[in-house]
Each structure stands twice: as structure tokens, then as C-alpha cells.
Design an enzyme around this catalytic site. Structure first.
Site, PDB file in Angstrom:
ATOM      1  N   ASN A   1       7.935 -16.589   0.868  1.00 38.71           N
ATOM      2  CA  ASN A   1       7.154 -15.790   0.094  1.00 38.71           C
ATOM      3  C   ASN A   1       7.267 -16.268  -1.460  1.00 38.71           C
ATOM      4  OD1 ASN A   1       9.170 -13.891  -1.035  1.00 38.71           O
ATOM      5  ND2 ASN A   1       9.393 -13.152   0.916  1.00 38.71           N
TER       6      ASN A   1
ATOM      7  N   LYS B   1      12.271   4.813   4.959  1.00 34.80           N
ATOM      8  CA  LYS B   1      13.416   4.066   4.713  1.00 34.80           C
ATOM      9  C   LYS B   1      14.644   4.920   4.185  1.00 34.80           C
ATOM     10  CE  LYS B   1      10.681   0.043   4.110  1.00 34.80           C
ATOM     11  NZ  LYS B   1      11.009  -1.323   4.075  1.00 34.80           N
TER      12      LYS B   1
ATOM     13  N   ASP C   1       9.354 -10.011   6.785  1.00 39.39           N
ATOM     14  CA  ASP C   1       9.220  -8.929   7.802  1.00 39.39           C
ATOM     15  C   ASP C   1       9.280  -9.842   9.434  1.00 39.39           C
ATOM     16  OD1 ASP C   1       8.830  -6.851   6.207  1.00 39.39           O
ATOM     17  OD2 ASP C   1       6.918  -7.147   6.031  1.00 39.39           O
TER      18      ASP C   1
ATOM     19  N   PHE D   1      12.376  -1.356  -3.299  1.00 35.03           N
ATOM     20  CA  PHE D   1      11.012  -1.631  -3.858  1.00 35.03           C
ATOM     21  C   PHE D   1       9.649  -1.759  -2.823  1.00 35.03           C
ATOM     22  CE2 PHE D   1      11.674  -3.531  -8.036  1.00 35.03           C
ATOM     23  CZ  PHE D   1      12.901  -3.011  -8.334  1.00 35.03           C
TER      24      PHE D   1
ATOM     25  N   LYS E   1       7.259   4.704   2.081  1.00 33.22           N
ATOM     26  CA  LYS E   1       8.679   3.806   2.322  1.00 33.22           C
ATOM     27  C   LYS E   1       9.850   4.733   1.693  1.00 33.22           C
ATOM     28  CE  LYS E   1       6.379  -0.549   2.000  1.00 33.22           C
ATOM     29  NZ  LYS E   1       5.972  -1.601   1.181  1.00 33.22           N
TER      30      LYS E   1
ATOM     31  N   LYS F   1      13.780 -32.081  13.270  1.00 34.02           N
ATOM     32  CA  LYS F   1      12.227 -31.733  12.533  1.00 34.02           C
ATOM     33  C   LYS F   1      11.013 -32.189  13.460  1.00 34.02           C
ATOM     34  CE  LYS F   1       9.415 -34.008   9.132  1.00 34.02           C
ATOM     35  NZ  LYS F   1       8.953 -35.178   8.322  1.00 34.02           N
TER      36      LYS F   1
HETATM   37  N1  CTP Z   1      12.978  -4.675   3.158  1.00 29.89           N
HETATM   38  C1  CTP Z   1      14.266  -4.981   3.780  1.00 29.89           C
HETATM   39  N2  CTP Z   1      14.006  -5.631   5.115  1.00 29.89           N
HETATM   40  C2  CTP Z   1      12.810  -5.804   5.463  1.00 29.89           C
HETATM   41  C3  CTP Z   1      11.773  -6.016   4.756  1.00 29.89           C
HETATM   42  C4  CTP Z   1      11.912  -5.204   3.424  1.00 29.89           C
HETATM   43  O1  CTP Z   1      15.095  -4.472   3.405  1.00 29.89           O
HETATM   44  N3  CTP Z   1      12.808  -6.699   6.701  1.00 29.89           N
HETATM   45  C5  CTP Z   1      13.061  -4.005   2.046  1.00 29.89           C
HETATM   46  C6  CTP Z   1      12.668  -4.658   0.548  1.00 29.89           C
HETATM   47  O2  CTP Z   1      13.714  -5.027   0.179  1.00 29.89           O
HETATM   48  C7  CTP Z   1      11.982  -3.764  -0.352  1.00 29.89           C
HETATM   49  C8  CTP Z   1      11.655  -2.697   0.613  1.00 29.89           C
HETATM   50  O3  CTP Z   1      12.087  -2.781   1.965  1.00 29.89           O
HETATM   51  O4  CTP Z   1      13.129  -3.073  -0.787  1.00 29.89           O
HETATM   52  C9  CTP Z   1      10.014  -2.580   0.842  1.00 29.89           C
HETATM   53  O5  CTP Z   1       9.710  -4.035   1.219  1.00 29.89           O
HETATM   54  P1  CTP Z   1       8.090  -4.375   1.151  1.00 29.89           P
HETATM   55  O6  CTP Z   1       7.987  -5.843   1.488  1.00 29.89           O
HETATM   56  O7  CTP Z   1       7.385  -3.839   0.172  1.00 29.89           O
HETATM   57  O8  CTP Z   1       7.851  -3.536   2.597  1.00 29.89           O
HETATM   58  P2  CTP Z   1       7.981  -3.492   3.988  1.00 29.89           P
HETATM   59  O9  CTP Z   1       8.887  -2.645   4.637  1.00 29.89           O
HETATM   60  O10 CTP Z   1       7.874  -4.990   4.521  1.00 29.89           O
HETATM   61  O11 CTP Z   1       6.513  -3.151   4.586  1.00 29.89           O
HETATM   62  P3  CTP Z   1       4.983  -3.816   4.340  1.00 29.89           P
HETATM   63  O12 CTP Z   1       5.168  -5.292   4.295  1.00 29.89           O
HETATM   64  O13 CTP Z   1       4.510  -3.292   5.374  1.00 29.89           O
HETATM   65  O14 CTP Z   1       4.613  -3.154   3.068  1.00 29.89           O
END
Ligand code: CTP
Length: 442
Positions: free
Chosen positions: A225, A361, A294, A343, A357, A304
Site C-alpha cells: 500500500n 478493536k 488486510d 489509526f 473501529k 519468480k
Molecule cells: N490494523 C491491524 N491489523 C490489520 C489491519 C489494520 O492492526 N490487519 C490496524 C491498523 O494499524 C490501524 C487500524 O487497525 O491502527 C485501522 O486500520 P485501517 O486500515 O484503517 O482499518 P481496517 O481495520 O483495515 O478496516 P478497513 O480497511 O475496512 O477500513
């Protein structure tokens, strides 16, 4: 670092501790005296109110006129000057100082200061001030290594509570190589900012995750990302400056970790998970700034993939990664869990999604930002966030990521303070110290 006795002038903004600070630069007689001009210029540029005092020997290396022009103020050179001392000037300078920096501090100056002498403008100001004193030594390597110099420095640190920055190691004007170079002016400025910053996170162990994760498809390709790691690195630097012991877990990033911050470099979510399990064992605060993927490819090819391997219409199977923050949140209540800051990178309904969240969380605080907004989110140097917790949403105006980092830490400090009070409730600060802004429309 030890605290020198100091008059209370009210709290400084940790994001800009040099702004408005009264700093005396005391220049003693060594060849590096010319570098004090650059130091004064940098301090002035950073917003400090700088005054200069010089010994007679320092004036043999650089003229007082240079410092007068840089500071636009008279330079203190003579304890017995009828004009400089008409109102006992050296005591007035010592009294109004928030910090005295001795740069360069020669072996002779260090020896005189350690003896408590007050026979020239510099030593008199240093002895009279109640502000912290920062020494930037500069001398020949053998003078620096001499046990008498070492003992004088130790005395100044242990007895007088002075701080020391440098000396650097390298080729010296005397043609010897080794420790003895004046610390770089920028490093002296950083040390000054550290001394002047509120140390409200001293004794706090903070783990910060930052950057993206790269989930491997094969040895050369990955799913990743756009995160640069800038926000997390800024939080690590800001926390360290406020006295925290910081562990930074940094995903693949071009950034250099802040000096003095223990850094664990990781590539993907699995590595981040291991690093986090280790680092959070005795953490007081965890800040999950990392943009954790995610999903990851279901299979990592060891070789490769060649163009033809997947045929004309390829798909990559993905499997869900664990939600690391939610896993930490689940441990809540089972044992002493760290304060959790998550975040929320959003492109719509920023506050609503951040609130979800916060609940799912089980965080104490969610820092929400609209990554689609100009000047916020990934890769840029500024950010615009909303702090969301059970007490509501607070808008933090657009600022550098470093400034925003301090506003997030202000809230962390407030939550910890509220939690440590007998009636305080975890996750709901009595006050963040800042007025609440209007929630930002998403
Ligand atoms: N996070 C995490 N583990 C993951 C995904 C996210 O610990 N696999 C944490 C990130 O570090 C951040 C928070 O969860 O502090 C929110 O991340 P974000 O990408 O905004 O949200 P997601 O939980 O991935 O949900 P979505 O993508 O559906 O918004």
C-alpha cells in the site's frame, strides 16, 4: 537526563520548544568558536531569543560583531564593562535564560566551570543561572581523553546536573583524529530542543508501528500500500523527545529511524505480528500507525513467476491477515494491557468509521484521517486528523506530521493521567489540555 533547578515559566509546546525560549550561547576560546555563529543562526531561525556571551579568548577566534549582527542584541564580553554591567547585566542574562549552551566548551572552560569560577562573562553567567546548562565540548583528542577532563565533565554532570552533547569523532583542527570535534550545530539545536521539551512521557514505554506491509507473491512481487511511514516515525521521534522509551516497528520504508529509537525492521504482517508480540510484552502504550495489509497472497511462490506461468487471465488468491490491533484489544481485562491507539484511514464517513473501529478493536483512542483529502494521509509531510474516543471527536488542524504527532501524544498523556487518578476512567481523559474542536465533516 537529570533536571537542573529551573524557574517555572509555564509549559512549552513540545512541538516547538525553542519558540520564544531565552537561550544564552556562551562561546569560549577554541577554533570551533566560528561554528557557534551557525548555532546562533539556527536557534534564531527556530524562534529562540538568543543572547551571546564570550570570553576574551573566544574573541580571538571570532568577533563579537558577528554575534551582535546575528542576534540583533548586545554581546556580553566584559564583567567589568561600565555599559554592559550598568545594571549587573550578567545576572540579568543568567536570570532570564531558559537554557545556557556553552559552545564550544574548551578543556580550559570545562575545568574553570567545574571549579566554580566566575571570573569572566561566560563563567559568571553559567554559575549564576538556574536554567539547565548544555555543554558542547570541543578540544584536542588527548585533552578530551585526559582523566582530569573526564573527571571535570563527570563533576559537571553529576554535581551541577549539566548536560553534554558531543563531542563528535573525526579529523580535528590540531590534525589528530578522534573524539574532540564540536557536535554539529544542528545536533546541538536538537539537544537544546530536547532539554526544553516537557518530559511528560519519562518512564513510559511506547511501541509505535509504522509504514506499509509488503505481502509477498513471489521473490520479486508483493501486495502493498501507499503508506510512507512518515506519521509513525514522527510519533516515535516526538515520544522520544518527551522522554519515552520508544520501540519503532517499521515496515518497508525509505525513512531513517530517529536517532536513539530502538527500531525493528519488518517486511510483512507475519513479521510485524512477531515483532509486536515481543515488543508489547512490557509496553505501556501501543500506537498502531502501520498500514497493515488486510489480505495477503494465499501462497508465496519460492521462484519468480514467469509471464507464461499464469496464463492470459491471472488471479491471485488472497487470505485474510489477522487484525493485530483487534488481537491486542481482545486481551483487554485479561492482564495489564497497554493503552491502545489505532489509526483509521478512511475516504468517507471518517468519524463514524473511526467510532466503529474504536469499539470493535477496543482501543482507547482512534486517530482518524481522510486519506483522500489534500495535505493529509499517505506520503505527504502534513496531516489533518480527528482524535476519536468515547468522550467525542476532536479536530486537530492540518499541521506537519511532527506537530500532529505531539497533539496525539498530548491526548495519550491526558488519558494516562486520567487513568492514574483514583476516580479516572480508562479511555476517557478528564481533559486533553486543548479545547475541543468541532468534529470534522467527512
Ligand atoms: N490494523 C491491524 N491489523 C490489520 C489491519 C489494520 O492492526 N490487519 C490496524 C491498523 O494499524 C490501524 C487500524 O487497525 O491502527 C485501522 O486500520 P485501517 O486500515 O484503517 O482499518 P481496517 O481495520 O483495515 O478496516 P478497513 O480497511 O475496512 O477500513
Amino acid at each position: 537526563m537529570n533536571e537542573a533547578p529551573r524557574r517555572d515559566r509555564g509549559p512549552r509546546d513540545p512541538a516547538s520548544p525553542l519558540v520564544g525560549a531565552n537561550i544564552v550561547v556562551a562561546v569560549t576560546g577554541g577554533i570551533a568558536a566560528y561554528k557557534a555563529a551557525e548555532l546562533v543562526r539556527l536557534l534564531d531561525k527556530a524562534g529562540a531569543h538568543v543572547e551571546v556571551a564570550m570570553t576574551a579568548r573566544a574573541q580571538k577566534f571570532i568577533g563579537a560583531m558577528t554575534f551582535q549582527a546575528l542576534t540583533r542584541r548586545p554581546v556580553f564580553t566584559d564583567l567589568f564593562s561600565l555599559t554592559e554591567e550598568a545594571e549587573i547585566g550578567h545576572i540579568q542574562v543568567a536570570d532570564r535564560a531558559d537554557l545556557v549552551i556553552v559552545a564550544p566548551a574548551t578543556a580550559n572552560a570545562i575545568s574553570r566551570l567545574a571549579a566554580g569560577r566566575a571570573n569572566d562573562a561566560v563563567s559568571a553567567i553559567v554559575l549564576a543561572t538556574r536554567a539547565p546548562v548544555l555543554l558542547a565540548p570541543s578540544m584536542n583528542v588527548n585533552m578530551w581523553n585526559h582523566p582530569l577532563t573526564a573527571s571535570n565533565v563527570r563533576k559537571l554532570v553529576d554535581v551541577a546536573r549539566y548536560r553534554v552533547v558531543g563531542p563528535g569523532d573525526g579529523f580535528l583542527a590540531c590534525r589528530w583524529t578522534g573524539p574532540g570535534r564540536l557536535a554539529e550545530p544542528a545536533d546541538i539545536v536538537e539537544a537544546a530542543a530536547h532539554v526544553l521539551s516537557p518530559q511528560d512521557l519519562t518512564g513510559t514505554r511506547i511501541v509505535v508501528t509504522a509504514g506499509p506491509t509488503y505481502e509477498p507473491i513471489d521473490p520479486v512481487r508483493f501486495v502493498g500500500n501507499r503508506s510512507s511511514g512518515k506519521m509513525g516515525v514522527a510519533i516515535a521521534a516526538a515520544a522520544q523527545r518527551r522522554g519515552a522509551t520508544v520501540t519503532l516497528i517499521l515496515g518497508p520504508s525509505a525513512l531513517t529511524p530517529p536517532v536513539g529509537v530502538a527500531t525493528m525492521s519488518v517486511e510483512n504482517t507475519a513479521q510485524l505480528q512477531w515483532a509486536l508480540a515481543d515488543a508489547t510484552k512490557d509496553a505501556d502504550v501501543v500506537v498502531m500507525t502501520a498500514a497493515v495489509a488486510d489480505y495477503r497472497p494465499a501462497k508465496e511462490e519460492k521462484q519468480k513467476l514467469k509471464r507464461g506461468d499464469l496464463g492470459p487471465k491471472a488471479t491471485v488468491d488472497l487470505v485474510a491477515n489477522p487484525d493485530l490491533l483487534a488481537e491486542l484489544g481482545k486481551k483487554r481485562g485479561t492482564k495489564k494491557t497497554p493503552l491502545l491507539v489505532g489509526f483509521a484511514a478512511e475516504t468517507d464517513d471518517v468519524i463514524g468509521n473511526a467510532q466503529k473501529k474504536l469499539a470493535t478493536k477496543k482501543c482507547d483512542l482512534v486517530v482518524a484521517n481522510n486519506v483522500a483529502e489534500a495535505g493529509a494521509g499517505f506520503a505527504v509531510d502534513t496531516n489533518h486528523v480527528t482524535l476519536v474516543d468515547t468522550s467525542g471527536a476532536e479536530d486537530v488542524p492540518t499541521g506537519t506530521k511532527y506537530t500532529v504527532a505531539h497533539r496525539i501524544l498530548d491526548r495519550v498523556v491526558a488519558i494516562r493521567k486520567a487513568a492514574s487518578q483514583p476516580t479516572g476512567r480508562r479511555g476517557k481523559p478528564a481533559t486533553s489540555g486543548k479545547p475541543k474542536g468541532r468534529p470534522r465533516p467527512s
